[in-house]
Design an enzyme around this catalytic site. Structure first.
Site, PDB file in Angstrom:
ATOM      1  N   SER A  32       0.630  -1.137  -0.059  1.00  0.00           N
ATOM      2  CA  SER A  32       0.035   0.141  -0.028  1.00  0.00           C
ATOM      3  C   SER A  32       0.937   1.361   0.059  1.00  0.00           C
ATOM      4  O   SER A  32       2.053   1.226   0.301  1.00  0.00           O
ATOM      5  CB  SER A  32      -0.831  -0.028   1.395  1.00  0.00           C
ATOM      6  OG  SER A  32      -1.657   1.166   1.488  1.00  0.00           O
ATOM      7  N   TYR A  46      -1.988  -0.794  10.207  1.00  0.00           N
ATOM      8  CA  TYR A  46      -2.141  -0.934   8.701  1.00  0.00           C
ATOM      9  C   TYR A  46      -1.055  -0.430   8.090  1.00  0.00           C
ATOM     10  O   TYR A  46      -0.326  -1.213   7.374  1.00  0.00           O
ATOM     11  CB  TYR A  46      -3.393  -0.171   8.188  1.00  0.00           C
ATOM     12  CG  TYR A  46      -3.456  -0.428   6.676  1.00  0.00           C
ATOM     13  CD1 TYR A  46      -4.264  -1.569   6.289  1.00  0.00           C
ATOM     14  CD2 TYR A  46      -3.291   0.508   6.100  1.00  0.00           C
ATOM     15  CE1 TYR A  46      -4.471  -1.743   5.089  1.00  0.00           C
ATOM     16  CE2 TYR A  46      -3.282   0.264   4.635  1.00  0.00           C
ATOM     17  CZ  TYR A  46      -4.041  -0.845   4.117  1.00  0.00           C
ATOM     18  OH  TYR A  46      -4.207  -0.955   2.690  1.00  0.00           O
ATOM     19  N   ALA A  48       2.253  -0.473   9.401  1.00  0.00           N
ATOM     20  CA  ALA A  48       3.043  -1.274   9.703  1.00  0.00           C
ATOM     21  C   ALA A  48       3.049  -2.503   8.970  1.00  0.00           C
ATOM     22  O   ALA A  48       4.053  -3.254   8.506  1.00  0.00           O
ATOM     23  CB  ALA A  48       3.165  -1.510  11.087  1.00  0.00           C
ATOM     24  N   LYS A  50       1.613  -3.026   6.004  1.00  0.00           N
ATOM     25  CA  LYS A  50       1.881  -2.933   4.604  1.00  0.00           C
ATOM     26  C   LYS A  50       3.335  -2.624   4.377  1.00  0.00           C
ATOM     27  O   LYS A  50       3.686  -3.019   3.182  1.00  0.00           O
ATOM     28  CB  LYS A  50       1.056  -1.828   4.201  1.00  0.00           C
ATOM     29  CG  LYS A  50      -0.471  -2.072   3.808  1.00  0.00           C
ATOM     30  CD  LYS A  50      -0.769  -3.465   3.041  1.00  0.00           C
ATOM     31  CE  LYS A  50      -2.046  -3.871   2.894  1.00  0.00           C
ATOM     32  NZ  LYS A  50      -2.270  -5.028   1.997  1.00  0.00           N
TER      33      LYS A  50
END
Length: 134
Positions: A32, A46, A48, A50
């Site tokens: 991401s 989230y 961390a 990705k």
């Protein structure tokens, strides 16, 4: 972490041995923009997870590339999905003035799985419409 990190690790562990045995394979993981930029509207878990995917792409690629298996990833920006439905995105900050369509991310993934990407391994392709450049 279970879905975004352990899930891809288990997927690669399940499929990579057969690919190595056949001396051919393509794996594409989904990171991401949050993994690069620290998140636009994302929480720390989230971000961390990705960022972890981006690191795993490189780690798995190092293990597999000598065996004919290319491992890459994509790093989408916000995409029109149920996850982003209802979230307020200031489209004036988006160079293309819109969120990505799922098929635009899928096209990049398809390319990475194709023979046209036969010399690409260990990279994470940005699919964010110019929202983040590094």
């Amino acid at each position: 972490m279970d879905v975004n990190v352990r899930g891809p690790i288990n997927l690669v562990r399940a499929f990579m041995p057969g690919m190595i045995e056949r001396r051919y394979g393509r794996i594409v993981l989904c990171g991401s923009i949050a993994g690069w930029a620290g998140g636009l509207m994302s929480g720390p878990h989230y971000v961390a997870s990705k960022g972890g995917i981006h690191a795993l792409v490189r780690w798995f690629a190092q293990q597999a590339v000598a065996h004919g298996v290319c491992v890459n990833g994509v790093a989408p920006g916000p995409v029109v999905t149920p996850m982003t439905h209802g979230a307020h995105h200031d489209l004036g900050r988006f160079p293309l003035g819109r969120l990505a369509e799922p098929k635009e991310v899928a096209h990049a993934m398809r390319f990475l799985c194709s023979r046209d990407a036969s010399y690409v391994s260990g990279t994470v392709v940005d699919v964010n419409g110019g929202l983040y450049m590094h």
